[in-house]
Design an enzyme around this catalytic site. Structure first.
Site, PDB file in Angstrom:
ATOM      1  N   ASP A 122     -31.863 -24.979 -50.241  1.00  0.00           N
ATOM      2  CA  ASP A 122     -32.302 -25.141 -48.851  1.00  0.00           C
ATOM      3  C   ASP A 122     -32.422 -26.632 -48.508  1.00  0.00           C
ATOM      4  O   ASP A 122     -32.027 -27.087 -47.434  1.00  0.00           O
ATOM      5  CB  ASP A 122     -33.648 -24.436 -48.659  1.00  0.00           C
ATOM      6  CG  ASP A 122     -33.611 -23.024 -49.205  1.00  0.00           C
ATOM      7  OD1 ASP A 122     -32.842 -22.206 -48.679  1.00  0.00           O
ATOM      8  OD2 ASP A 122     -34.329 -22.746 -50.186  1.00  0.00           O
TER       9      ASP A 122
ATOM     10  N   HIS B 178     -38.702 -19.423 -50.321  1.00  0.00           N
ATOM     11  CA  HIS B 178     -37.236 -19.407 -50.217  1.00  0.00           C
ATOM     12  C   HIS B 178     -36.840 -18.101 -49.521  1.00  0.00           C
ATOM     13  O   HIS B 178     -36.514 -17.108 -50.145  1.00  0.00           O
ATOM     14  CB  HIS B 178     -36.575 -19.493 -51.598  1.00  0.00           C
ATOM     15  CG  HIS B 178     -35.106 -19.197 -51.537  1.00  0.00           C
ATOM     16  ND1 HIS B 178     -34.206 -20.032 -50.923  1.00  0.00           N
ATOM     17  CD2 HIS B 178     -34.379 -18.138 -51.960  1.00  0.00           C
ATOM     18  CE1 HIS B 178     -33.000 -19.498 -50.982  1.00  0.00           C
ATOM     19  NE2 HIS B 178     -33.081 -18.344 -51.609  1.00  0.00           N
TER      20      HIS B 178
HETATM   21  P1  NAI Z   1     -24.654 -11.534 -59.451  1.00  0.00           P
HETATM   22  O1  NAI Z   1     -24.967 -10.137 -59.077  1.00  0.00           O
HETATM   23  O2  NAI Z   1     -23.256 -12.043 -59.357  1.00  0.00           O
HETATM   24  O3  NAI Z   1     -25.155 -11.795 -60.949  1.00  0.00           O
HETATM   25  C1  NAI Z   1     -26.391 -11.406 -61.413  1.00  0.00           C
HETATM   26  C2  NAI Z   1     -26.258 -11.143 -62.890  1.00  0.00           C
HETATM   27  O4  NAI Z   1     -27.565 -10.900 -63.411  1.00  0.00           O
HETATM   28  C3  NAI Z   1     -25.405  -9.923 -63.232  1.00  0.00           C
HETATM   29  O5  NAI Z   1     -24.394 -10.295 -64.151  1.00  0.00           O
HETATM   30  C4  NAI Z   1     -26.408  -8.944 -63.845  1.00  0.00           C
HETATM   31  O6  NAI Z   1     -25.824  -8.150 -64.872  1.00  0.00           O
HETATM   32  C5  NAI Z   1     -27.442  -9.901 -64.395  1.00  0.00           C
HETATM   33  N1  NAI Z   1     -28.757  -9.293 -64.639  1.00  0.00           N
HETATM   34  C6  NAI Z   1     -29.392  -8.322 -63.945  1.00  0.00           C
HETATM   35  N2  NAI Z   1     -30.544  -8.007 -64.514  1.00  0.00           N
HETATM   36  C7  NAI Z   1     -30.671  -8.789 -65.600  1.00  0.00           C
HETATM   37  C8  NAI Z   1     -31.661  -8.911 -66.612  1.00  0.00           C
HETATM   38  N3  NAI Z   1     -32.743  -8.128 -66.616  1.00  0.00           N
HETATM   39  N4  NAI Z   1     -31.456  -9.811 -67.579  1.00  0.00           N
HETATM   40  C9  NAI Z   1     -30.356 -10.579 -67.608  1.00  0.00           C
HETATM   41  N5  NAI Z   1     -29.379 -10.509 -66.675  1.00  0.00           N
HETATM   42  C10 NAI Z   1     -29.542  -9.622 -65.688  1.00  0.00           C
HETATM   43  O7  NAI Z   1     -25.640 -12.432 -58.591  1.00  0.00           O
HETATM   44  P2  NAI Z   1     -25.549 -14.000 -58.278  1.00  0.00           P
HETATM   45  O8  NAI Z   1     -24.719 -14.214 -57.072  1.00  0.00           O
HETATM   46  O9  NAI Z   1     -25.188 -14.734 -59.506  1.00  0.00           O
HETATM   47  O10 NAI Z   1     -27.051 -14.308 -57.835  1.00  0.00           O
HETATM   48  C11 NAI Z   1     -28.119 -14.191 -58.768  1.00  0.00           C
HETATM   49  C12 NAI Z   1     -29.444 -14.275 -58.044  1.00  0.00           C
HETATM   50  O11 NAI Z   1     -29.626 -15.557 -57.428  1.00  0.00           O
HETATM   51  C13 NAI Z   1     -29.638 -13.260 -56.913  1.00  0.00           C
HETATM   52  O12 NAI Z   1     -30.955 -12.733 -57.015  1.00  0.00           O
HETATM   53  C14 NAI Z   1     -29.506 -14.098 -55.663  1.00  0.00           C
HETATM   54  O13 NAI Z   1     -30.215 -13.513 -54.594  1.00  0.00           O
HETATM   55  C15 NAI Z   1     -30.152 -15.373 -56.116  1.00  0.00           C
HETATM   56  N6  NAI Z   1     -29.855 -16.550 -55.317  1.00  0.00           N
HETATM   57  C16 NAI Z   1     -30.872 -17.456 -55.123  1.00  0.00           C
HETATM   58  C17 NAI Z   1     -30.674 -18.612 -54.402  1.00  0.00           C
HETATM   59  C18 NAI Z   1     -31.787 -19.582 -54.185  1.00  0.00           C
HETATM   60  O14 NAI Z   1     -31.572 -20.536 -53.427  1.00  0.00           O
HETATM   61  N7  NAI Z   1     -32.967 -19.463 -54.785  1.00  0.00           N
HETATM   62  C19 NAI Z   1     -29.369 -18.896 -53.796  1.00  0.00           C
HETATM   63  C20 NAI Z   1     -28.347 -17.906 -54.079  1.00  0.00           C
HETATM   64  C21 NAI Z   1     -28.605 -16.766 -54.810  1.00  0.00           C
END
Ligand code: NAI
Length: 328
Positions: free
Chosen positions: A159, A187
């Site tokens: 952000d 966030h």
């Molecule tokens: P994604 O769905 O591509 O990847 C998430 C991965 O986490 C998957 O491979 C899944 O198998 C794994 N996962 C799920 N539960 C798990 C557990 N208990 N232990 C280990 N791995 C686990 O999602 P992406 O795009 O990589 O985003 C990840 C997170 O980041 C989301 O929650 C998204 O909302 C968040 N995010 C936060 C931002 C921020 O500014 N704080 C910005 C963009 C995304």
């Protein structure tokens, strides 16, 4: 050469993981003099995909990468970890209530907090990226009572970087001319990007913009809703920019902020600016020697105060909800 720093990344096979791991292994997280050992945590169904990413990491022949290990058990993944990047989370799916979302993420961040408590290195630093990031960080922290509370942080650096970029475009200056940007609060769409203390080449940024309508009706909503804009245009959520912000967050926490500037991090409140102590809320912080400090003494006018209060109220509601669920 120094011994490798253990970096645990959860959700390693996800899209942020794919954009993040190569930058960590190339030395951009900690610095070019620090070898790293990656410890990847995934759910069992995604372990194979994580193994594929590990093969590609190997193929990069990064001089600083001392090795990559893959786990599906948090207890093992956080053993000896110095830096923990909690990226994997349960996304909100259609029809899911907020309470269900918090509960599902509690099922992830509670055991991870316990595992960090049990096995992480004494100097562990934790960044939570997975949403709802601030409250997930609170859950992990509450379940790691032996780790100093201030080591648990959540990411608002994306952000912050978005706000820098929008302001730089508005003023037609390079982002490097802008200092002291601040994101306050959660966030989420309630966050408050604050340019009243920002400086453009030493001049007050709000004065340089001199356009309250742009500030209230374009800048703030554009930054706060940028995540939705990316999904709309790209067809998938922010990944490389989120990974880049995670690199920035940890890099600056470990290596320090430059004189005359600060960054935004969601950190446990000490009561500063009226934010209830313990809530993990975004503040302007300076860092030195691996420690951060909340910038003190900024004046907040009613416009800023109202927005900060609204976002902090949302954080307090989320805390109350996870407390009710017995997660903290
Ligand atoms: P994604 O769905 O591509 O990847 C998430 C991965 O986490 C998957 O491979 C899944 O198998 C794994 N996962 C799920 N539960 C798990 C557990 N208990 N232990 C280990 N791995 C686990 O999602 P992406 O795009 O990589 O985003 C990840 C997170 O980041 C989301 O929650 C998204 O909302 C968040 N995010 C936060 C931002 C921020 O500014 N704080 C910005 C963009 C995304």
């Amino acid at each position: 050469q120094a011994p490798p720093v253990n970096v645990t990344v959860t959700g390693a096979a996800g899209q942020i993981g794919y954009a993040l791991l190569f930058r960590i292994a190339s030395g951009q997280l900690l610095g070019q003099d620090k070898p790293v050992r990656l410890r990847l945590l995934e759910i069992p169904q995604a372990v194979k995909a994580a193994e594929g990413v590990a093969l590609e990491l190997e193929d990069c022949a990064f001089p600083l990468l001392a090795g990559t290990d893959i786990f599906d058990d948090p207890k093992k993944a956080f053993e000896g970890t110095n830096i923990a990047l909690l990226v994997g989370a349960r996304p909100r799916t259609k029809g899911m209530e907020r309470g269900d979302l918090l509960e599902a993420n509690g099922g992830i961040f509670k055991p991870q907090g316990e595992a960090i408590n049990a096995g992480a290195a004494d100097d562990v630093k934790v960044l939570v990226v997975g949403n709802p990031a601030n409250t997930n960080a609170l859950i992990a922290q509450a379940n790691a009572p032996d780790v100093p509370a201030e080591r648990f942080t959540a990411m608002t650096r994306l952000d912050h970087n978005r706000a820098l970029a929008q302001l730089a475009t508005k003023l037609a200056v390079p982002v490097s001319d802008i200092k002291k940007m601040t994101i306050w609060g959660n966030h989420s769409a309630t966050q408050y990007p604050d340019i009243f203390h920002a400086e453009v080449k030493g001049e007050n940024a709000a004065a340089a913009v001199n356009d309250q309508t742009w500030l209230a009706e374009e800048f703030i909503p554009r930054v706060a809703k940028r995540g939705a804009e990316i999904i709309e245009v790209r067809g998938a959520s922010s990944a490389a920019s989120a990974a880049s912000a995670a690199i920035d967050h940890v890099h600056d926490w470990v290596n320090g902020t430059p004189e005359g500037d600060w960054v935004s991090m969601a950190v446990p409140s000490d009561g500063s600016y009226g934010v209830p102590a313990g809530l993990i809320s975004s503040f302007p912080v300076t860092t030195t020697g691996g420690r951060y400090e909340i910038v003190q003494g900024l004046d907040l006018d009613d416009f800023s105060r109202d927005r900060i209060d609204a976002s902090v109220k949302e954080l307090a509601d989320e805390r109350d909800a996870v407390r009710k669920l017995g997660l903290i």
